[in-house]
Design a protein around this motif. Structure first.
Motif, PDB file in Angstrom:
ATOM      1  N   MET A 167      33.592  16.637   4.396  1.00  0.00           N
ATOM      2  CA  MET A 167      32.744  15.662   3.690  1.00  0.00           C
ATOM      3  C   MET A 167      33.005  14.276   4.249  1.00  0.00           C
ATOM      4  O   MET A 167      34.149  13.924   4.514  1.00  0.00           O
ATOM      5  CB  MET A 167      33.127  15.625   2.199  1.00  0.00           C
ATOM      6  CG  MET A 167      32.624  16.777   1.398  1.00  0.00           C
ATOM      7  SD  MET A 167      33.054  16.549  -0.341  1.00  0.00           S
ATOM      8  CE  MET A 167      34.833  16.703  -0.332  1.00  0.00           C
ATOM      9  N   LYS A 168      31.930  13.492   4.344  1.00  0.00           N
ATOM     10  CA  LYS A 168      32.074  12.112   4.806  1.00  0.00           C
ATOM     11  C   LYS A 168      31.587  11.171   3.711  1.00  0.00           C
ATOM     12  O   LYS A 168      30.469  11.337   3.203  1.00  0.00           O
ATOM     13  CB  LYS A 168      31.236  11.888   6.063  1.00  0.00           C
ATOM     14  CG  LYS A 168      31.811  12.544   7.293  1.00  0.00           C
ATOM     15  CD  LYS A 168      31.024  12.154   8.527  1.00  0.00           C
ATOM     16  CE  LYS A 168      31.648  12.854   9.733  1.00  0.00           C
ATOM     17  NZ  LYS A 168      30.905  12.649  10.944  1.00  0.00           N
ATOM     18  N   LEU A 169      32.413  10.188   3.397  1.00  0.00           N
ATOM     19  CA  LEU A 169      32.037   9.183   2.408  1.00  0.00           C
ATOM     20  C   LEU A 169      31.708   7.880   3.131  1.00  0.00           C
ATOM     21  O   LEU A 169      32.590   7.262   3.735  1.00  0.00           O
ATOM     22  CB  LEU A 169      33.183   8.951   1.415  1.00  0.00           C
ATOM     23  CG  LEU A 169      32.906   7.894   0.349  1.00  0.00           C
ATOM     24  CD1 LEU A 169      31.787   8.333  -0.598  1.00  0.00           C
ATOM     25  CD2 LEU A 169      34.186   7.582  -0.430  1.00  0.00           C
ATOM     26  N   TYR A 170      30.437   7.490   3.065  1.00  0.00           N
ATOM     27  CA  TYR A 170      30.009   6.222   3.659  1.00  0.00           C
ATOM     28  C   TYR A 170      30.340   5.133   2.641  1.00  0.00           C
ATOM     29  O   TYR A 170      29.830   5.138   1.515  1.00  0.00           O
ATOM     30  CB  TYR A 170      28.520   6.295   4.038  1.00  0.00           C
ATOM     31  CG  TYR A 170      28.303   7.316   5.135  1.00  0.00           C
ATOM     32  CD1 TYR A 170      28.348   6.939   6.473  1.00  0.00           C
ATOM     33  CD2 TYR A 170      28.141   8.664   4.829  1.00  0.00           C
ATOM     34  CE1 TYR A 170      28.213   7.887   7.490  1.00  0.00           C
ATOM     35  CE2 TYR A 170      28.006   9.621   5.836  1.00  0.00           C
ATOM     36  CZ  TYR A 170      28.034   9.219   7.160  1.00  0.00           C
ATOM     37  OH  TYR A 170      27.908  10.153   8.159  1.00  0.00           O
TER      38      TYR A 170
ATOM     39  N   ASP B 197      29.381  19.074   4.054  1.00  0.00           N
ATOM     40  CA  ASP B 197      29.457  19.793   5.331  1.00  0.00           C
ATOM     41  C   ASP B 197      28.152  20.517   5.659  1.00  0.00           C
ATOM     42  O   ASP B 197      27.856  20.778   6.825  1.00  0.00           O
ATOM     43  CB  ASP B 197      30.631  20.789   5.315  1.00  0.00           C
ATOM     44  CG  ASP B 197      31.967  20.052   5.238  1.00  0.00           C
ATOM     45  OD1 ASP B 197      31.977  18.830   5.509  1.00  0.00           O
ATOM     46  OD2 ASP B 197      32.978  20.681   4.880  1.00  0.00           O
ATOM     47  N   ASP B 198      27.339  20.833   4.625  1.00  0.00           N
ATOM     48  CA  ASP B 198      26.059  21.499   4.904  1.00  0.00           C
ATOM     49  C   ASP B 198      24.937  20.507   5.188  1.00  0.00           C
ATOM     50  O   ASP B 198      23.776  20.899   5.346  1.00  0.00           O
ATOM     51  CB  ASP B 198      25.662  22.431   3.747  1.00  0.00           C
ATOM     52  CG  ASP B 198      25.182  21.663   2.509  1.00  0.00           C
ATOM     53  OD1 ASP B 198      25.213  20.407   2.513  1.00  0.00           O
ATOM     54  OD2 ASP B 198      24.766  22.322   1.528  1.00  0.00           O
ATOM     55  N   GLY B 199      25.266  19.202   5.238  1.00  0.00           N
ATOM     56  CA  GLY B 199      24.276  18.184   5.573  1.00  0.00           C
ATOM     57  C   GLY B 199      23.633  17.505   4.368  1.00  0.00           C
ATOM     58  O   GLY B 199      22.962  16.492   4.513  1.00  0.00           O
ATOM     59  N   THR B 200      23.836  18.053   3.177  1.00  0.00           N
ATOM     60  CA  THR B 200      23.301  17.408   1.969  1.00  0.00           C
ATOM     61  C   THR B 200      23.973  16.055   1.774  1.00  0.00           C
ATOM     62  O   THR B 200      25.190  15.938   1.926  1.00  0.00           O
ATOM     63  CB  THR B 200      23.607  18.271   0.717  1.00  0.00           C
ATOM     64  OG1 THR B 200      23.085  19.568   0.928  1.00  0.00           O
ATOM     65  CG2 THR B 200      23.025  17.649  -0.544  1.00  0.00           C
ATOM     66  N   THR B 201      23.178  15.038   1.428  1.00  0.00           N
ATOM     67  CA  THR B 201      23.772  13.737   1.122  1.00  0.00           C
ATOM     68  C   THR B 201      23.507  13.378  -0.331  1.00  0.00           C
ATOM     69  O   THR B 201      22.373  13.478  -0.806  1.00  0.00           O
ATOM     70  CB  THR B 201      23.238  12.643   2.063  1.00  0.00           C
ATOM     71  OG1 THR B 201      23.674  12.948   3.391  1.00  0.00           O
ATOM     72  CG2 THR B 201      23.766  11.265   1.682  1.00  0.00           C
TER      73      THR B 201
END
Ligand SMILES: N[C@@H](CCC(=O)N[C@@H](CS)C(=O)NCC(=O)O)C(=O)O
Length: 208
Positions: free
Chosen positions: A1-4, A62-66
């Motif tokens: 997961m990426k947190l912007y 990780d599945d691209g959902t934001t």
């Protein structure tokens, strides 16, 4: 997961605060990607296409959902990392915590964010500032403090006998507004007691 994320902004800070309250495993599960608002990182076509909105925070799975909206992100993280519980364990707790979270957001956090956005020179690059909007919102939040002080005279934490997301929302809103010299009135001793407790927690400085 990426947190912007943006280090200085209050809504992204809610998520960092929340992760810190959840503990090391939660913090390790999220990769932080810094966003520079003044460089326009959040307005690039790539960012807006991913997040759907030119704002931070945004959590990309990780599945691209934001997921955007700080409280929606926290709710998602609560499902992944259920302890310590921050959103409620049963119907009554969930409703009471939601009630105090909404009150903290509508009566304090949003007015204080608007007071900073419209009142601090550093934010002029992001906002067409209207001084009356800053003044009006600051005064509204100041009036709300008596309400929160009464509550914190009757309850250790905002939503009951343990810290919850409602405390994070109120605390981060108030802390951000120190930029425009906001401080609770000296007679609000219950808020002062609670602020001391909030500031003593490791989450108070998470990522700041
Ligand atoms: N309701 C949203 C609000 C997000 C929001 O307003 N983020 C601000 C930072 S606190 C932002 O991205 N500002 C960018 C800009 O003003 O250009 C949430 O809770 O996440």
């Amino acid at each position: 997961m990426k947190l912007y994320d943006n280090r200085r902004a209050p809504n992204p800070r809610r998520v960092r605060w929340f992760l810190a309250e959840k503990g090391a495993a939660a913090e390790a599960g999220v990769e932080i990607v810094p966003i520079d608002f003044f460089a326009g990182d959040h307005k690039t076509p790539e960012y807006v296409a991913r997040a759907g909105i030119a704002q931070a925070p945004a959590l990309t799975l990780d599945d691209g959902t934001t997921i955007t909206e700080s409280l929606a992100i926290c709710r998602y993280l609560e499902s992944l990392y259920p302890e310590p519980n921050m959103f409620g364990r049963d119907a009554k707790e969930i409703a009471v915590i939601e009630m105090w979270t909404r009150r903290a957001e509508m009566m304090a956090a949003i007015p204080l964010m608007l007071a900073v956005r419209h009142g601090h020179p550093a934010l002029a690059a992001l906002e067409t500032q209207v001084p009356a909007v800053a003044d009006n919102n600051l005064q509204g939040a100041e009036r709300s403090m008596a309400f929160f002080d009464r509550r914190l005279g009757a309850s250790e934490w905002l939503a009951g006998d343990r810290i919850t997301i409602a405390d994070g929302v109120l605390f981060i809103g108030m802390d951000f507004a120190r930029m425009v010299k906001f401080a609770p009135a000296p007679e609000h001793k219950n808020i002062a007691r609670w602020l001391t407790a909030m500031r003593a927690r490791p989450s108070a400085t998470a990522g700041t």
